[in-house]
Design a protein around this motif. Structure first.
Motif, PDB file in Angstrom:
ATOM      1  N   TYR A 152     -33.502  -5.090  11.584  1.00  0.00           N
ATOM      2  CA  TYR A 152     -32.984  -5.100  10.221  1.00  0.00           C
ATOM      3  C   TYR A 152     -31.461  -5.048  10.251  1.00  0.00           C
ATOM      4  N   GLY A 153     -30.873  -5.546   9.162  1.00  0.00           N
ATOM      5  CA  GLY A 153     -29.423  -5.527   9.037  1.00  0.00           C
ATOM      6  C   GLY A 153     -28.997  -4.779   7.794  1.00  0.00           C
ATOM      7  N   GLU A 154     -27.728  -4.941   7.454  1.00  0.00           N
ATOM      8  CA  GLU A 154     -27.163  -4.191   6.330  1.00  0.00           C
ATOM      9  C   GLU A 154     -27.810  -4.567   4.998  1.00  0.00           C
ATOM     10  N   ALA A 155     -28.167  -5.838   4.836  1.00  0.00           N
ATOM     11  CA  ALA A 155     -28.783  -6.257   3.572  1.00  0.00           C
ATOM     12  C   ALA A 155     -30.129  -5.575   3.377  1.00  0.00           C
ATOM     13  N   GLU A 156     -30.931  -5.499   4.447  1.00  0.00           N
ATOM     14  CA  GLU A 156     -32.226  -4.824   4.332  1.00  0.00           C
ATOM     15  C   GLU A 156     -32.061  -3.324   4.129  1.00  0.00           C
ATOM     16  N   LEU A 157     -31.068  -2.724   4.786  1.00  0.00           N
ATOM     17  CA  LEU A 157     -30.810  -1.297   4.588  1.00  0.00           C
ATOM     18  C   LEU A 157     -30.492  -1.003   3.133  1.00  0.00           C
ATOM     19  N   ARG A 158     -29.628  -1.800   2.549  1.00  0.00           N
ATOM     20  CA  ARG A 158     -29.255  -1.556   1.161  1.00  0.00           C
ATOM     21  C   ARG A 158     -30.452  -1.759   0.232  1.00  0.00           C
ATOM     22  N   LEU A 168     -29.104   2.959   9.362  1.00  0.00           N
ATOM     23  CA  LEU A 168     -29.470   1.827  10.203  1.00  0.00           C
ATOM     24  C   LEU A 168     -29.172   2.205  11.641  1.00  0.00           C
ATOM     25  N   ARG A 169     -30.193   2.185  12.505  1.00  0.00           N
ATOM     26  CA  ARG A 169     -30.001   2.561  13.907  1.00  0.00           C
ATOM     27  C   ARG A 169     -30.816   1.629  14.795  1.00  0.00           C
ATOM     28  N   ASP A 170     -30.133   0.955  15.703  1.00  0.00           N
ATOM     29  CA  ASP A 170     -30.788   0.073  16.667  1.00  0.00           C
ATOM     30  C   ASP A 170     -31.736  -0.916  15.991  1.00  0.00           C
ATOM     31  N   GLY A 171     -31.316  -1.451  14.842  1.00  0.00           N
ATOM     32  CA  GLY A 171     -32.127  -2.439  14.154  1.00  0.00           C
ATOM     33  C   GLY A 171     -33.261  -1.868  13.337  1.00  0.00           C
ATOM     34  N   ALA A 172     -33.377  -0.543  13.290  1.00  0.00           N
ATOM     35  CA  ALA A 172     -34.411   0.107  12.484  1.00  0.00           C
ATOM     36  C   ALA A 172     -33.761   0.843  11.319  1.00  0.00           C
ATOM     37  N   ILE A 173     -34.489   0.971  10.237  1.00  0.00           N
ATOM     38  CA  ILE A 173     -34.026   1.745   9.087  1.00  0.00           C
ATOM     39  C   ILE A 173     -34.701   3.102   9.132  1.00  0.00           C
ATOM     40  N   GLU A 174     -33.901   4.153   9.065  1.00  0.00           N
ATOM     41  CA  GLU A 174     -34.436   5.508   9.106  1.00  0.00           C
ATOM     42  C   GLU A 174     -34.244   6.187   7.755  1.00  0.00           C
ATOM     43  N   VAL A 175     -35.272   6.912   7.344  1.00  0.00           N
ATOM     44  CA  VAL A 175     -35.202   7.768   6.158  1.00  0.00           C
ATOM     45  C   VAL A 175     -35.081   9.200   6.656  1.00  0.00           C
ATOM     46  N   ASP A 202     -23.765   6.757  -1.666  1.00  0.00           N
ATOM     47  CA  ASP A 202     -23.751   8.199  -1.403  1.00  0.00           C
ATOM     48  C   ASP A 202     -24.889   8.656  -0.506  1.00  0.00           C
ATOM     49  N   VAL A 203     -25.873   7.794  -0.281  1.00  0.00           N
ATOM     50  CA  VAL A 203     -27.020   8.215   0.528  1.00  0.00           C
ATOM     51  C   VAL A 203     -27.106   7.451   1.853  1.00  0.00           C
ATOM     52  N   LEU A 204     -26.119   6.631   2.150  1.00  0.00           N
ATOM     53  CA  LEU A 204     -26.102   5.887   3.407  1.00  0.00           C
ATOM     54  C   LEU A 204     -25.304   6.651   4.453  1.00  0.00           C
ATOM     55  N   LEU A 205     -25.866   6.755   5.641  1.00  0.00           N
ATOM     56  CA  LEU A 205     -25.250   7.496   6.740  1.00  0.00           C
ATOM     57  C   LEU A 205     -24.746   6.547   7.817  1.00  0.00           C
ATOM     58  N   ALA A 206     -23.730   7.000   8.532  1.00  0.00           N
ATOM     59  CA  ALA A 206     -23.290   6.283   9.722  1.00  0.00           C
ATOM     60  C   ALA A 206     -24.202   6.652  10.884  1.00  0.00           C
ATOM     61  N   ASP A 207     -24.341   5.737  11.834  1.00  0.00           N
ATOM     62  CA  ASP A 207     -25.044   6.031  13.078  1.00  0.00           C
ATOM     63  C   ASP A 207     -24.049   6.702  14.016  1.00  0.00           C
ATOM     64  N   GLU A 208     -24.226   8.007  14.209  1.00  0.00           N
ATOM     65  CA  GLU A 208     -23.235   8.750  14.988  1.00  0.00           C
ATOM     66  C   GLU A 208     -23.212   8.331  16.453  1.00  0.00           C
ATOM     67  N   ARG A 209     -24.226   7.619  16.924  1.00  0.00           N
ATOM     68  CA  ARG A 209     -24.215   7.188  18.316  1.00  0.00           C
ATOM     69  C   ARG A 209     -23.304   6.006  18.541  1.00  0.00           C
ATOM     70  N   THR A 210     -23.141   5.187  17.484  1.00  0.00           N
ATOM     71  CA  THR A 210     -22.308   3.992  17.636  1.00  0.00           C
ATOM     72  C   THR A 210     -20.982   4.107  16.893  1.00  0.00           C
ATOM     73  N   LEU A 233     -20.662   3.279  13.906  1.00  0.00           N
ATOM     74  CA  LEU A 233     -20.641   2.255  12.868  1.00  0.00           C
ATOM     75  C   LEU A 233     -20.982   2.903  11.532  1.00  0.00           C
ATOM     76  N   ARG A 234     -20.262   2.494  10.514  1.00  0.00           N
ATOM     77  CA  ARG A 234     -20.495   3.003   9.179  1.00  0.00           C
ATOM     78  C   ARG A 234     -21.557   2.148   8.479  1.00  0.00           C
ATOM     79  N   SER A 235     -22.424   2.811   7.730  1.00  0.00           N
ATOM     80  CA  SER A 235     -23.374   2.068   6.903  1.00  0.00           C
ATOM     81  C   SER A 235     -22.613   1.407   5.768  1.00  0.00           C
ATOM     82  N   PRO A 236     -23.136   0.316   5.220  1.00  0.00           N
ATOM     83  CA  PRO A 236     -22.424  -0.408   4.168  1.00  0.00           C
ATOM     84  C   PRO A 236     -22.191   0.474   2.962  1.00  0.00           C
ATOM     85  N   GLY A 237     -20.990   0.352   2.378  1.00  0.00           N
ATOM     86  CA  GLY A 237     -20.684   1.071   1.166  1.00  0.00           C
ATOM     87  C   GLY A 237     -20.135   2.461   1.388  1.00  0.00           C
ATOM     88  N   THR A 238     -20.035   2.920   2.653  1.00  0.00           N
ATOM     89  CA  THR A 238     -19.529   4.266   2.901  1.00  0.00           C
ATOM     90  C   THR A 238     -18.117   4.188   3.461  1.00  0.00           C
TER      91      THR A 238
END
Length: 329
Positions: free
Chosen positions: A4-10, A32-39, A314-322, A324-329
């Motif tokens: 998944y990418g940023e469009a699917e995450l949003r 968004l982490r390693d192509g997966a969306i996490e809740v 406000d509910v999108l998180l960055a992946d602290e391993r990479t 990378l910021r989630s879109p909109g943050t």
């Protein structure tokens, strides 16, 4: 297969934030982490008194996960779902990885379309009974998501439930910390979370069969009593572990969206679940070996407006391993 990418995450987050939560606390985050969306559950938004165990937050995040699943499915990229995938990260509720691409089913399209129309309706319903075919659809919606839904039939069952729910409500009303927390999530302005006083139930009156949480002091209109024989549904699952509560949350949302698609309204009655002795009484009254996770009042009502939601950003998180910021943050 591409992740998944940023469009699917949003898209997943936009649907996910429309899920219900206790006091509209919105205890979820998306990553968004390693192509997966996490809740993820947001510990800062877990209710410290009413939800000291995290049960309600997990139920809400399960409901948000179901909405996210629908959003991905209608985009032709349905997800394979893993619940609580990392023992070292207990706040990760679900991980959605891309499954086989396919067109959405009619059922997925209908339920996804119901997401923005689903609102808790705490006002009195009309006396019209819920027809048998709609009841069957609600029961089946829970079963598909590995849960059960018992519909209480007859005044004997309703009176027994009303006694359990009323007793639990009285216990909670005597807790000053509980009441203070409830008040702190009630507002009269346009806050992005909590419950507006206009969305709360009208002030209780002696003839009411069921308890309703008071989010204000609004009186009901003349002649607008609650229905004398409400349809009460008890949603439950076989276990009571955190993963079972997440499963119940997904089933809850499928039931609520199925009700919305059928033109029905619903409100949630959690008092019998919040008080352990009441919950045990409810379980024994049903003759169930599983665990009730929430009770619902279902019927026909005047459509209500949506309660507020925080912005997706406000509910999108960055992946602290990479980093990378989630879109909109």
């Amino acid at each position: 297969m591409n992740g998944y990418g940023e469009a699917e995450l949003r898209a997943a987050a936009e649907a996910g934030i429309r899920a219900p939560s206790m006091h509209n606390s919105q205890p979820w985050q998306f990553r968004l982490r390693d192509g997966a969306i996490e809740v993820l559950a947001d510990p800062a938004r877990q209710l410290g008194v009413a939800d000291w165990s995290g049960w309600a937050a997990r139920l809400a995040c399960g409901a948000a996960t179901y909405n996210a699943r629908l959003a991905l499915a209608v985009h032709g990229r349905p997800a394979e779902v893993s619940l609580r995938p990392d023992s070292g990260e207990p706040n990760v509720i679900a991980r959605l990885t891309p499954g086989r691409e396919r067109p959405p089913t009619y059922a997925e399209q209908d339920l996804h379309a119901a997401i923005p129309r689903r609102h808790s309706n705490r006002a009195p319903f009309w006396p019209d009974p819920v027809p048998a075919d709609a009841r069957v659809r609600l029961i089946e919606a829970a079963r598909i998501e590995s849960a059960w839904l018992d519909l209480l039939v007859g005044m004997t069952a309703l009176a027994g439930f009303a006694e359990i729910a009323g007793s639990a409500d009285r216990v909670l009303r005597r807790d000053d910390r509980y009441q203070a927390e409830l008040i702190s999530w009630t507002h009269a302005d346009h806050a992005a979370d909590g419950v507006p006083v206009t969305a709360g139930a009208p002030r209780a009156e002696p003839q009411d069969l069921l308890p309703q949480r008071s989010f204000g002091d609004r009186r009901r209109a003349p002649g607008r009593d609650y229905e004398p024989e409400p349809l009460i549904a008890v949603l439950g699952v076989s276990g009571d572990r955190p993963i079972d509560q997440i499963t119940a949350g997904q089933a809850l949302q499928r039931v609520l969206l199925t009700a919305t698609d059928a033109g029905l309204s619903a409100s949630m009655i959690s008092q019998p679940i919040e008080v352990p002795t009441a919950r045990d009484q409810l379980r024994r009254s049903l003759g169930r070996t599983g665990f009730p996770q929430l009770t619902l009042r279902i019927g026909y009502g005047t459509p209500r407006s949506a309660t507020p939601r925080r912005a997706v950003a406000d509910v999108l998180l960055a992946d602290e391993r990479t980093g990378l910021r989630s879109p909109g943050t």
